[in-house]
Scaffold this motif. Structure first.
Motif, PDB file in Angstrom:
ATOM      1  N   ILE A 183      47.362  55.547  64.843  1.00  0.00           N
ATOM      2  CA  ILE A 183      47.917  55.226  66.160  1.00  0.00           C
ATOM      3  C   ILE A 183      49.396  54.887  66.047  1.00  0.00           C
ATOM      4  O   ILE A 183      49.806  54.132  65.153  1.00  0.00           O
ATOM      5  N   SER A 184      50.196  55.445  66.933  1.00  0.00           N
ATOM      6  CA  SER A 184      51.606  55.079  67.040  1.00  0.00           C
ATOM      7  C   SER A 184      51.946  54.884  68.517  1.00  0.00           C
ATOM      8  O   SER A 184      51.378  55.554  69.389  1.00  0.00           O
ATOM      9  N   THR A 185      52.859  53.947  68.782  1.00  0.00           N
ATOM     10  CA  THR A 185      53.247  53.637  70.160  1.00  0.00           C
ATOM     11  C   THR A 185      54.750  53.448  70.235  1.00  0.00           C
ATOM     12  O   THR A 185      55.353  52.797  69.372  1.00  0.00           O
ATOM     13  N   VAL A 186      55.354  54.032  71.266  1.00  0.00           N
ATOM     14  CA  VAL A 186      56.776  53.823  71.526  1.00  0.00           C
ATOM     15  C   VAL A 186      56.946  53.402  72.985  1.00  0.00           C
ATOM     16  O   VAL A 186      56.101  53.712  73.828  1.00  0.00           O
ATOM     17  N   TRP A 187      58.024  52.674  73.263  1.00  0.00           N
ATOM     18  CA  TRP A 187      58.333  52.225  74.615  1.00  0.00           C
ATOM     19  C   TRP A 187      59.624  52.888  75.077  1.00  0.00           C
ATOM     20  O   TRP A 187      60.582  53.013  74.304  1.00  0.00           O
ATOM     21  N   ARG A 188      59.636  53.316  76.342  1.00  0.00           N
ATOM     22  CA  ARG A 188      60.813  53.952  76.903  1.00  0.00           C
ATOM     23  C   ARG A 188      61.102  53.362  78.289  1.00  0.00           C
ATOM     24  O   ARG A 188      60.249  52.721  78.894  1.00  0.00           O
ATOM     25  N   ARG A 189      62.295  53.614  78.768  1.00  0.00           N
ATOM     26  CA  ARG A 189      62.675  53.165  80.104  1.00  0.00           C
ATOM     27  C   ARG A 189      62.349  54.254  81.126  1.00  0.00           C
ATOM     28  O   ARG A 189      62.637  55.436  80.891  1.00  0.00           O
ATOM     29  N   LEU A 190      61.760  53.872  82.241  1.00  0.00           N
ATOM     30  CA  LEU A 190      61.409  54.816  83.301  1.00  0.00           C
ATOM     31  C   LEU A 190      62.387  54.631  84.452  1.00  0.00           C
ATOM     32  O   LEU A 190      62.433  53.570  85.085  1.00  0.00           O
ATOM     33  N   VAL A 191      63.162  55.650  84.714  1.00  0.00           N
ATOM     34  CA  VAL A 191      64.153  55.621  85.790  1.00  0.00           C
ATOM     35  C   VAL A 191      63.623  56.464  86.947  1.00  0.00           C
ATOM     36  O   VAL A 191      63.413  57.677  86.792  1.00  0.00           O
ATOM     37  N   GLU A 192      63.413  55.849  88.105  1.00  0.00           N
ATOM     38  CA  GLU A 192      62.827  56.571  89.238  1.00  0.00           C
ATOM     39  C   GLU A 192      63.011  55.754  90.512  1.00  0.00           C
ATOM     40  O   GLU A 192      63.285  54.557  90.472  1.00  0.00           O
ATOM     41  N   GLY A 193      62.819  56.430  91.633  1.00  0.00           N
ATOM     42  CA  GLY A 193      62.671  55.756  92.905  1.00  0.00           C
ATOM     43  C   GLY A 193      63.931  55.395  93.652  1.00  0.00           C
ATOM     44  O   GLY A 193      63.882  55.117  94.855  1.00  0.00           O
ATOM     45  N   ASP A 194      65.079  55.368  93.007  1.00  0.00           N
ATOM     46  CA  ASP A 194      66.331  55.033  93.679  1.00  0.00           C
ATOM     47  C   ASP A 194      67.120  56.304  93.974  1.00  0.00           C
ATOM     48  O   ASP A 194      66.742  57.403  93.569  1.00  0.00           O
ATOM     49  N   SER A 195      68.223  56.151  94.681  1.00  0.00           N
ATOM     50  CA  SER A 195      69.028  57.302  95.086  1.00  0.00           C
ATOM     51  C   SER A 195      69.455  58.133  93.884  1.00  0.00           C
ATOM     52  O   SER A 195      69.956  57.603  92.890  1.00  0.00           O
ATOM     53  N   GLY A 196      69.232  59.434  93.979  1.00  0.00           N
ATOM     54  CA  GLY A 196      69.611  60.346  92.912  1.00  0.00           C
ATOM     55  C   GLY A 196      68.662  60.374  91.737  1.00  0.00           C
ATOM     56  O   GLY A 196      68.943  61.053  90.741  1.00  0.00           O
ATOM     57  N   GLN A 197      67.558  59.659  91.830  1.00  0.00           N
ATOM     58  CA  GLN A 197      66.589  59.598  90.735  1.00  0.00           C
ATOM     59  C   GLN A 197      65.297  60.315  91.146  1.00  0.00           C
ATOM     60  O   GLN A 197      65.057  60.566  92.323  1.00  0.00           O
ATOM     61  N   PRO A 198      64.445  60.655  90.174  1.00  0.00           N
ATOM     62  CA  PRO A 198      63.155  61.282  90.521  1.00  0.00           C
ATOM     63  C   PRO A 198      62.322  60.364  91.412  1.00  0.00           C
ATOM     64  O   PRO A 198      62.468  59.141  91.394  1.00  0.00           O
ATOM     65  N   ASP A 199      61.430  60.963  92.183  1.00  0.00           N
ATOM     66  CA  ASP A 199      60.530  60.183  93.028  1.00  0.00           C
ATOM     67  C   ASP A 199      59.556  59.383  92.161  1.00  0.00           C
ATOM     68  O   ASP A 199      59.236  59.780  91.032  1.00  0.00           O
ATOM     69  N   CYS A 200      59.075  58.269  92.699  1.00  0.00           N
ATOM     70  CA  CYS A 200      58.107  57.451  91.978  1.00  0.00           C
ATOM     71  C   CYS A 200      56.839  58.274  91.707  1.00  0.00           C
ATOM     72  O   CYS A 200      56.261  58.850  92.628  1.00  0.00           O
ATOM     73  N   GLY A 201      56.438  58.301  90.464  1.00  0.00           N
ATOM     74  CA  GLY A 201      55.236  59.031  90.088  1.00  0.00           C
ATOM     75  C   GLY A 201      55.467  60.431  89.578  1.00  0.00           C
ATOM     76  O   GLY A 201      54.544  61.053  89.042  1.00  0.00           O
ATOM     77  N   ASP A 202      56.694  60.968  89.744  1.00  0.00           N
ATOM     78  CA  ASP A 202      56.973  62.312  89.232  1.00  0.00           C
ATOM     79  C   ASP A 202      56.734  62.407  87.732  1.00  0.00           C
ATOM     80  O   ASP A 202      56.407  63.484  87.204  1.00  0.00           O
ATOM     81  N   TRP A 203      56.904  61.291  87.038  1.00  0.00           N
ATOM     82  CA  TRP A 203      56.755  61.249  85.586  1.00  0.00           C
ATOM     83  C   TRP A 203      55.384  61.749  85.133  1.00  0.00           C
ATOM     84  O   TRP A 203      55.244  62.288  84.033  1.00  0.00           O
TER      85      TRP A 203
END
Length: 293
Positions: free
Chosen positions: A253-273
């Protein structure tokens, strides 16, 4: 000479070729919209009935080919029954498993398939399943797709509030994982992917609940390379779980954490990820997501 007059050995060869599905199948459920009379006719006309276990005014959809729209959270697929009066008019022709159709032809074909026919291990189909309703459609409408599945890819959203159907959907997810990646799996596959989005700025703890989809997958994988990515943002959290069989049935098992950028102006819609932009293409090995800015 009719088909049923051919020698049984030749009929079995023909069954084998007919049973192989296409490269991709997408499974889910769509909300129905339209006028009241059209909605009633769509669900109950011509002796039809809604599929038990789906929310009101939803219809199962099984498509030959890949449909990102059917998996979408931010822009979910809907069927306007007033402009699409027949089920097969939406998103391409509704597709059912060839093998299940063969079983329904007549008693002789059913008996031959049940007694003599075994699908060879030439799995070529990737299943793309909407979470959670697509799991229910898969289990109730086309479970024999297990026989042709080379890989399974799940995408969807885990709601904030508990629903009455939630235990059933998690049970169906557990069955899918144990059947493909459990101890002595009945339908071994090359890869399972699940991309589940948890809405809300307080969603991170729910990712690790005992009843979360991620926990269900981890409990039912008996051995494999398990790679997880957790994407945390202001509006929600996403978890991507990739599982490949381990030749020695070990758990790595391996796990990494990333930042999710979404939902604000000019960003992907929430849930597109939740819908991988590479699909329907995928790699047998684990492929990390591209780093976000």
């Amino acid at each position: 000479m009719s088909f049923l007059e051919l020698p049984l050995e030749l009929r079995l060869i023909i069954y084998e070729y007919a049973a192989v599905e296409g490269a991709a199948v997408t499974i889910g459920a769509c909300e129905l919209t339209g006028t009241g009379p059209d909605l009633v006719h769509r669900q109950y006309g011509d002796k039809r009935a809604p599929l038990p276990g789906l929310p009101p005014l939803h219809e199962p959809v099984i498509l030959e080919g890949y449909s990102s729209r059917l998996l979408s959270i931010s822009d979910p697929a809907r069927i306007d029954v007033s402009s699409a009066p027949r089920p097969q008019d939406y998103l391409g022709e509704t597709h059912h498993s060839t093998l299940s159709s063969l079983f329904l032809l007549n008693h002789q074909v059913h008996a031959e398939l049940s007694t003599h026919f075994r699908v060879k291990n030439n799995r070529k189909t990737s299943l793309f399943i909407q979470f959670p309703l697509g799991l229910h459609v898969f289990k109730t409408k086309c479970p024999d797709f297990f026989r042709q599945a080379r890989s399974i890819h799940i995408a969807g959203s885990y709601p904030k509030s508990v629903t009455a159907e939630q235990p059933l959907h998690l049970e169906q997810l557990a069955h899918l994982v144990s059947a493909t990646l459990g101890k002595a799996p009945r339908y071994p596959i090359e890869k399972l992917e699940a991309r589940i989005y948890f809405p809300g700025n307080d969603s991170y703890p729910r990712v690790w609940d005992d009843s979360s989809p991620a926990s269900v997958i981890l409990r039912n994988v008996c051995g494999g390379f398990i790679d997880m990515e957790v994407a945390r943002g202001r509006h929600g959290t996403g978890i991507y779980v990739s599982v490949r069989p381990h030749p020695e049935h070990k758990r790595v098992i391996s796990t990494v954490w990333r930042r999710l950028v979404e939902g604000d102006s000019g960003q992907p819609d929430c849930g597109d990820w939740a819908v991988d932009k590479q699909w329907p293409e995928w790699n047998t090995e684990f492929t990390p997501s591209s780093p976000l800015p």
